[in-house]
Design a protein around this motif. Structure first.
Motif, PDB file in Angstrom:
ATOM      1  N   LYS A  50      -1.203  47.013  76.806  1.00  0.00           N
ATOM      2  CA  LYS A  50      -1.136  48.327  77.438  1.00  0.00           C
ATOM      3  C   LYS A  50      -1.517  48.242  78.902  1.00  0.00           C
ATOM      4  O   LYS A  50      -2.442  47.524  79.288  1.00  0.00           O
ATOM      5  CB  LYS A  50      -2.058  49.312  76.713  1.00  0.00           C
ATOM      6  CG  LYS A  50      -1.527  49.759  75.355  1.00  0.00           C
ATOM      7  CD  LYS A  50      -2.403  50.836  74.764  1.00  0.00           C
ATOM      8  CE  LYS A  50      -1.843  51.339  73.445  1.00  0.00           C
ATOM      9  NZ  LYS A  50      -0.557  52.060  73.648  1.00  0.00           N
ATOM     10  N   LEU A  51      -0.782  48.992  79.698  1.00  0.00           N
ATOM     11  CA  LEU A  51      -1.050  49.097  81.132  1.00  0.00           C
ATOM     12  C   LEU A  51      -0.967  50.558  81.513  1.00  0.00           C
ATOM     13  O   LEU A  51       0.078  51.195  81.318  1.00  0.00           O
ATOM     14  CB  LEU A  51      -0.030  48.279  81.937  1.00  0.00           C
ATOM     15  CG  LEU A  51      -0.208  48.307  83.457  1.00  0.00           C
ATOM     16  CD1 LEU A  51      -1.518  47.641  83.859  1.00  0.00           C
ATOM     17  CD2 LEU A  51       0.972  47.621  84.155  1.00  0.00           C
ATOM     18  N   ASP A  52      -2.080  51.090  82.010  1.00  0.00           N
ATOM     19  CA  ASP A  52      -2.152  52.517  82.367  1.00  0.00           C
ATOM     20  C   ASP A  52      -1.759  53.402  81.184  1.00  0.00           C
ATOM     21  O   ASP A  52      -1.064  54.426  81.335  1.00  0.00           O
ATOM     22  CB  ASP A  52      -1.253  52.823  83.572  1.00  0.00           C
ATOM     23  CG  ASP A  52      -1.666  52.060  84.813  1.00  0.00           C
ATOM     24  OD1 ASP A  52      -2.873  51.787  84.955  1.00  0.00           O
ATOM     25  OD2 ASP A  52      -0.778  51.720  85.622  1.00  0.00           O
ATOM     26  N   GLY A  53      -2.177  52.987  79.995  1.00  0.00           N
ATOM     27  CA  GLY A  53      -1.930  53.790  78.804  1.00  0.00           C
ATOM     28  C   GLY A  53      -0.560  53.611  78.176  1.00  0.00           C
ATOM     29  O   GLY A  53      -0.299  54.149  77.100  1.00  0.00           O
ATOM     30  N   ALA A  54       0.316  52.864  78.827  1.00  0.00           N
ATOM     31  CA  ALA A  54       1.671  52.657  78.297  1.00  0.00           C
ATOM     32  C   ALA A  54       1.791  51.268  77.689  1.00  0.00           C
ATOM     33  O   ALA A  54       1.242  50.296  78.216  1.00  0.00           O
ATOM     34  CB  ALA A  54       2.705  52.830  79.398  1.00  0.00           C
ATOM     35  N   THR A  55       2.497  51.168  76.573  1.00  0.00           N
ATOM     36  CA  THR A  55       2.704  49.885  75.920  1.00  0.00           C
ATOM     37  C   THR A  55       3.823  49.113  76.606  1.00  0.00           C
ATOM     38  O   THR A  55       4.889  49.670  76.893  1.00  0.00           O
ATOM     39  CB  THR A  55       3.064  50.090  74.434  1.00  0.00           C
ATOM     40  OG1 THR A  55       1.985  50.762  73.774  1.00  0.00           O
ATOM     41  CG2 THR A  55       3.328  48.757  73.747  1.00  0.00           C
ATOM     42  N   ILE A  56       3.553  47.842  76.890  1.00  0.00           N
ATOM     43  CA  ILE A  56       4.587  46.988  77.468  1.00  0.00           C
ATOM     44  C   ILE A  56       4.771  45.778  76.557  1.00  0.00           C
ATOM     45  O   ILE A  56       3.840  45.353  75.875  1.00  0.00           O
ATOM     46  CB  ILE A  56       4.233  46.525  78.891  1.00  0.00           C
ATOM     47  CG1 ILE A  56       2.961  45.662  78.887  1.00  0.00           C
ATOM     48  CG2 ILE A  56       4.082  47.708  79.831  1.00  0.00           C
ATOM     49  CD1 ILE A  56       2.685  45.014  80.219  1.00  0.00           C
ATOM     50  N   ARG A  57       5.969  45.248  76.528  1.00  0.00           N
ATOM     51  CA  ARG A  57       6.268  44.110  75.665  1.00  0.00           C
ATOM     52  C   ARG A  57       7.160  43.137  76.419  1.00  0.00           C
ATOM     53  O   ARG A  57       8.124  43.548  77.060  1.00  0.00           O
ATOM     54  CB  ARG A  57       6.965  44.587  74.389  1.00  0.00           C
ATOM     55  CG  ARG A  57       7.279  43.482  73.403  1.00  0.00           C
ATOM     56  CD  ARG A  57       8.023  44.031  72.193  1.00  0.00           C
ATOM     57  NE  ARG A  57       7.173  44.918  71.404  1.00  0.00           N
ATOM     58  CZ  ARG A  57       7.630  45.680  70.405  1.00  0.00           C
ATOM     59  NH1 ARG A  57       8.909  45.659  70.094  1.00  0.00           N
ATOM     60  NH2 ARG A  57       6.793  46.455  69.727  1.00  0.00           N
ATOM     61  N   LEU A  58       6.808  41.854  76.311  1.00  0.00           N
ATOM     62  CA  LEU A  58       7.585  40.802  76.964  1.00  0.00           C
ATOM     63  C   LEU A  58       7.912  39.711  75.960  1.00  0.00           C
ATOM     64  O   LEU A  58       7.108  39.411  75.077  1.00  0.00           O
ATOM     65  CB  LEU A  58       6.820  40.160  78.126  1.00  0.00           C
ATOM     66  CG  LEU A  58       6.475  40.981  79.359  1.00  0.00           C
ATOM     67  CD1 LEU A  58       5.155  41.702  79.169  1.00  0.00           C
ATOM     68  CD2 LEU A  58       6.383  40.066  80.573  1.00  0.00           C
ATOM     69  N   THR A  59       9.083  39.121  76.114  1.00  0.00           N
ATOM     70  CA  THR A  59       9.447  37.973  75.293  1.00  0.00           C
ATOM     71  C   THR A  59       8.887  36.711  75.925  1.00  0.00           C
ATOM     72  O   THR A  59       9.049  36.482  77.128  1.00  0.00           O
ATOM     73  CB  THR A  59      10.981  37.850  75.175  1.00  0.00           C
ATOM     74  OG1 THR A  59      11.491  39.023  74.544  1.00  0.00           O
ATOM     75  CG2 THR A  59      11.367  36.626  74.365  1.00  0.00           C
ATOM     76  N   ILE A  60       8.215  35.896  75.123  1.00  0.00           N
ATOM     77  CA  ILE A  60       7.674  34.626  75.616  1.00  0.00           C
ATOM     78  C   ILE A  60       8.684  33.508  75.429  1.00  0.00           C
ATOM     79  O   ILE A  60       9.009  32.777  76.361  1.00  0.00           O
ATOM     80  CB  ILE A  60       6.342  34.292  74.908  1.00  0.00           C
ATOM     81  CG1 ILE A  60       5.277  35.307  75.322  1.00  0.00           C
ATOM     82  CG2 ILE A  60       5.898  32.869  75.247  1.00  0.00           C
ATOM     83  CD1 ILE A  60       3.937  35.115  74.628  1.00  0.00           C
ATOM     84  N   GLY A  61       9.172  33.347  74.188  1.00  0.00           N
ATOM     85  CA  GLY A  61      10.161  32.302  73.972  1.00  0.00           C
ATOM     86  C   GLY A  61      10.399  32.008  72.505  1.00  0.00           C
ATOM     87  O   GLY A  61       9.744  32.573  71.618  1.00  0.00           O
TER      88      GLY A  61
END
Length: 245
Positions: A50-61
């Protein structure tokens, strides 16, 4: 949210739940590290936070190229960025942009060096046969066998044996320019050559002048040589009694 300690066997066995498009498994050892699997069996390590209350998602591999330890280390790195108030997506974009810029600069430097070497090495004598071959290959109008022979003779070296005469060949009018780099074929240099040639063989000099002018026009439109020839080289009309007009 299903959490376990990631291990090779568990990662390998994890499958998508029936009736769902994707399922997730989360690592207890590295907060934010997850394993996603689709209904078609495609797997990938991901990071979520979470960043500033918002969920973020990233693909690693892909687990086939990222072992567990490496994926956990990457998740920890991304978690540090979040804790510092940085958006990992923006950091990744900036890093990729920097890599692209660096690669572009390297490629530009290679091209510049190649062009420099070309400018410093390509001579009239080296390109002239290529010019003739290109005109023959493209079936340039008016390029008869006689015309081709004239192009070869106009730049030939002197002192060579003849087939039907004991006399040696005489250097063609363009021979004295053949070792000159294309970049050095300036108006002043060509005009000085024309004046000298006109003193002893005005007719041959006039022909050489005309052929050289056509050659320079070809160079100016060539994908390689257009960046080498002097861009402001303009050969005026040749006059037998007054070479430069």
């Amino acid at each position: 949210m299903k959490k376990i300690k990631f291990a090779a066997g568990r990662v390998e066995e994890f499958a998508c739940e029936v009736g769902k498009s994707q399922s997730f498994l989360w690592d207890t050892a590295s907060p934010g590290l997850g394993l996603r699997v689709t209904s078609k069996g495609a797997k990938s390590y991901i990071f979520q936070g979470k960043l500033d209350g918002a969920t973020i998602r990233l693909t690693i591999g892909d687990p086939r190229t990222w072992d567990i330890a490496k994926a956990q280390a990457e998740a920890r790195r991304l978690k540090v960025l979040l804790d510092n108030g940085q958006d990992p997506r923006k950091v990744r974009e900036d890093a990729l942009a920097a890599e692209r810029d660096a690669r572009a600069m390297q490629e530009a430097a290679v091209v510049a060096e190649q062009e420099k070497q070309l400018r410093e090495s390509v001579t009239l004598g080296r390109v002239w046969p290529e010019y003739i071959a290109d005109r023959i290959a493209t079936r340039e109008a008016g390029w008869s066998e006689h015309h081709i022979a004239a192009h070869r003779k106009i730049i030939q070296d002197g002192g060579q044996p003849r087939k039907r005469s004991p006399a040696l060949t005489k250097a063609g009018p363009l021979w004295s320019l053949s070792s000159l780099r294309l970049i050095d074929l300036t108006n002043e240099r060509v005009e000085a050559w024309a004046r000298e040639e006109a003193k002893t063989r005005p007719s041959s000099a006039r022909l050489a002048w005309r052929l050289l002018k056509a050659f320079m026009n070809w160079c100016a439109s060539h994908k390689t040589y257009s960046s080498i020839v002097t861009s402001n080289l303009i050969l005026p009309q040749y006059n037998q009694t007054q070479p430069i007009v």
